[in-house]
Design a protein around this motif. Structure first.
Motif, PDB file in Angstrom:
ATOM      1  N   ILE A   1       0.868  -1.181   0.000  1.00 43.12           N
ATOM      2  CA  ILE A   1       0.000   0.000   0.000  1.00 43.12           C
ATOM      3  C   ILE A   1       0.898   1.222   0.000  1.00 43.12           C
ATOM      4  CG2 ILE A   1      -1.756   1.278   1.281  1.00 43.12           C
ATOM      5  CD1 ILE A   1      -2.626  -1.491   2.411  1.00 43.12           C
ATOM      6  N   THR A   2       0.645   2.135  -0.927  1.00 46.93           N
ATOM      7  CA  THR A   2       1.505   3.306  -1.064  1.00 46.93           C
ATOM      8  C   THR A   2       0.811   4.552  -0.539  1.00 46.93           C
ATOM      9  OG1 THR A   2       0.764   3.635  -3.329  1.00 46.93           O
ATOM     10  CG2 THR A   2       2.779   2.370  -3.018  1.00 46.93           C
ATOM     11  N   TYR A   3       1.542   5.292   0.276  1.00 46.56           N
ATOM     12  CA  TYR A   3       1.055   6.523   0.889  1.00 46.56           C
ATOM     13  C   TYR A   3       1.888   7.701   0.400  1.00 46.56           C
ATOM     14  CZ  TYR A   3      -1.545   3.884   4.417  1.00 46.56           C
ATOM     15  OH  TYR A   3      -2.428   3.061   5.061  1.00 46.56           O
ATOM     16  N   LEU A   4       1.212   8.799   0.126  1.00 50.07           N
ATOM     17  CA  LEU A   4       1.885  10.069  -0.117  1.00 50.07           C
ATOM     18  C   LEU A   4       1.602  10.932   1.096  1.00 50.07           C
ATOM     19  CD1 LEU A   4       3.478  12.037  -1.839  1.00 50.07           C
ATOM     20  CD2 LEU A   4       1.350  12.642  -3.017  1.00 50.07           C
ATOM     21  N   TYR A   5       2.662  11.305   1.829  1.00 51.09           N
ATOM     22  CA  TYR A   5       2.504  12.068   3.071  1.00 51.09           C
ATOM     23  C   TYR A   5       3.081  13.466   2.872  1.00 51.09           C
ATOM     24  CZ  TYR A   5       3.022  13.521   7.907  1.00 51.09           C
ATOM     25  OH  TYR A   5       2.968  14.232   9.077  1.00 51.09           O
TER      26      TYR A   5
ATOM     27  N   ALA B   1       3.803  17.616  -3.935  1.00 47.23           N
ATOM     28  CA  ALA B   1       2.930  16.453  -4.135  1.00 47.23           C
ATOM     29  C   ALA B   1       2.319  16.471  -5.527  1.00 47.23           C
ATOM     30  CB  ALA B   1       1.832  16.435  -3.075  1.00 47.23           C
ATOM     31  N   LEU B   2       1.887  17.638  -5.978  1.00 51.44           N
ATOM     32  CA  LEU B   2       1.274  17.761  -7.295  1.00 51.44           C
ATOM     33  C   LEU B   2       2.294  17.577  -8.423  1.00 51.44           C
ATOM     34  CD1 LEU B   2      -1.148  20.723  -6.602  1.00 51.44           C
ATOM     35  CD2 LEU B   2      -1.760  18.316  -6.944  1.00 51.44           C
ATOM     36  N   ALA B   3       3.576  17.810  -8.127  1.00 54.24           N
ATOM     37  CA  ALA B   3       4.626  17.679  -9.143  1.00 54.24           C
ATOM     38  C   ALA B   3       5.061  16.228  -9.356  1.00 54.24           C
ATOM     39  CB  ALA B   3       5.836  18.525  -8.745  1.00 54.24           C
ATOM     40  N   ILE B   4       4.596  15.320  -8.513  1.00 48.18           N
ATOM     41  CA  ILE B   4       4.960  13.913  -8.667  1.00 48.18           C
ATOM     42  C   ILE B   4       4.405  13.407  -9.991  1.00 48.18           C
ATOM     43  CG2 ILE B   4       4.524  11.594  -7.752  1.00 48.18           C
ATOM     44  CD1 ILE B   4       4.834  12.808  -4.965  1.00 48.18           C
ATOM     45  N   SER B   5       5.238  12.722 -10.733  1.00 45.15           N
ATOM     46  CA  SER B   5       4.878  12.345 -12.104  1.00 45.15           C
ATOM     47  C   SER B   5       3.718  11.351 -12.182  1.00 45.15           C
ATOM     48  CB  SER B   5       6.089  11.781 -12.832  1.00 45.15           C
ATOM     49  OG  SER B   5       6.560  10.629 -12.165  1.00 45.15           O
ATOM     50  N   ASP B   6       3.539  10.501 -11.175  1.00 44.91           N
ATOM     51  CA  ASP B   6       2.459   9.516 -11.229  1.00 44.91           C
ATOM     52  C   ASP B   6       1.659   9.526  -9.928  1.00 44.91           C
ATOM     53  OD1 ASP B   6       0.755   7.447 -11.886  1.00 44.91           O
ATOM     54  OD2 ASP B   6       2.208   5.886 -11.433  1.00 44.91           O
ATOM     55  N   PRO B   7       0.822  10.550  -9.718  1.00 45.50           N
ATOM     56  CA  PRO B   7       0.056  10.595  -8.473  1.00 45.50           C
ATOM     57  C   PRO B   7      -0.917   9.430  -8.342  1.00 45.50           C
ATOM     58  CG  PRO B   7      -0.703  12.295  -9.982  1.00 45.50           C
ATOM     59  CD  PRO B   7       0.511  11.660 -10.595  1.00 45.50           C
ATOM     60  N   GLN B   8      -1.303   8.815  -9.462  1.00 45.57           N
ATOM     61  CA  GLN B   8      -2.204   7.658  -9.404  1.00 45.57           C
ATOM     62  C   GLN B   8      -1.512   6.440  -8.794  1.00 45.57           C
ATOM     63  OE1 GLN B   8      -5.466   7.870 -10.130  1.00 45.57           O
ATOM     64  NE2 GLN B   8      -5.179  10.007 -10.668  1.00 45.57           N
ATOM     65  N   GLY B   9      -0.191   6.505  -8.673  1.00 53.35           N
ATOM     66  CA  GLY B   9       0.562   5.400  -8.087  1.00 53.35           C
ATOM     67  C   GLY B   9       0.425   5.299  -6.582  1.00 53.35           C
ATOM     68  N   PHE B  10      -0.281   6.228  -5.972  1.00 54.90           N
ATOM     69  CA  PHE B  10      -0.468   6.226  -4.526  1.00 54.90           C
ATOM     70  C   PHE B  10      -1.887   5.793  -4.186  1.00 54.90           C
ATOM     71  CE2 PHE B  10       3.031   9.097  -5.261  1.00 54.90           C
ATOM     72  CZ  PHE B  10       3.949   8.695  -4.299  1.00 54.90           C
ATOM     73  N   ASP B  11      -2.000   4.996  -3.134  1.00 54.81           N
ATOM     74  CA  ASP B  11      -3.312   4.537  -2.678  1.00 54.81           C
ATOM     75  C   ASP B  11      -3.987   5.533  -1.747  1.00 54.81           C
ATOM     76  OD1 ASP B  11      -3.241   1.832  -3.866  1.00 54.81           O
ATOM     77  OD2 ASP B  11      -1.522   1.591  -2.516  1.00 54.81           O
TER      78      ASP B  11
ATOM     79  N   ILE C   1       5.921   4.553   2.009  1.00 55.22           N
ATOM     80  CA  ILE C   1       5.545   5.924   2.345  1.00 55.22           C
ATOM     81  C   ILE C   1       6.528   6.881   1.694  1.00 55.22           C
ATOM     82  CG2 ILE C   1       5.115   7.557   4.232  1.00 55.22           C
ATOM     83  CD1 ILE C   1       4.949   4.777   5.932  1.00 55.22           C
ATOM     84  N   VAL C   2       5.977   7.818   0.928  1.00 52.61           N
ATOM     85  CA  VAL C   2       6.778   8.861   0.303  1.00 52.61           C
ATOM     86  C   VAL C   2       6.387  10.172   0.965  1.00 52.61           C
ATOM     87  CG1 VAL C   2       7.257  10.095  -1.841  1.00 52.61           C
ATOM     88  CG2 VAL C   2       6.920   7.608  -1.875  1.00 52.61           C
ATOM     89  N   GLY C   3       7.357  10.867   1.532  1.00 52.26           N
ATOM     90  CA  GLY C   3       7.100  12.134   2.196  1.00 52.26           C
ATOM     91  C   GLY C   3       7.594  13.307   1.372  1.00 52.26           C
ATOM     92  N   VAL C   4       6.767  14.340   1.289  1.00 54.85           N
ATOM     93  CA  VAL C   4       7.145  15.579   0.616  1.00 54.85           C
ATOM     94  C   VAL C   4       6.777  16.758   1.513  1.00 54.85           C
ATOM     95  CG1 VAL C   4       6.984  14.621  -1.716  1.00 54.85           C
ATOM     96  CG2 VAL C   4       4.991  15.732  -0.704  1.00 54.85           C
TER      97      VAL C   4
END
Length: 123
Positions: free
Chosen positions: A2-6, A37-47, A28-31
């Protein structure tokens, strides 16, 4: 997995929350900002999006709205210094909130609740 964008602008808080969130089944990817967060190339890759509400620039609630624009069923956890009395449903049906001062057990319980609502993960 499970992938989290924090998203949290305070590095110490970000590192502390990420340490509490850590588990073998989580990535977990922290920014530091909504803009990052919006600049991440594949935001759909996070759950799941976990974000502080009070961020410099774009707020966490505005980030959540953008995150949900393409898929309102995505999951968001808003972290705030203030309690949300109402209004989470107006952001999205799978939006939850916790106080920044929550205990680690409360955070883990919320993450487990969210994970229980996610579609099954491929093996």
């Amino acid at each position: 997995m499970i992938t989290y964008l924090y998203v949290e602008d305070d590095e110490d808080i970000r590192e502390g929350f990420m340490a509490v969130m850590e588990a073998p089944h989580r990535r977990i990817v922290g920014v530091e900002s909504a803009e990052a967060a919006l600049a991440i190339s594949d935001p759909q890759g996070f759950d799941v999006l976990v974000t502080d509400v009070s961020l410099p620039g774009l707020s966490g609630t505005d980030l959540a709205r953008q995150w949900l624009a393409d898929d309102s069923q995505r999951h968001v956890l808003l972290i705030s210094g203030y309690e949300f009395k109402q209004g989470l449903d107006s952001i999205g049906p799978n939006v939850r909130a916790l106080l920044k001062s929550c205990e680690p057990e409360e955070l883990e319980e919320m993450l487990e609740r969210i994970e229980g609502m996610l579609p099954p993960q491929p093996i």
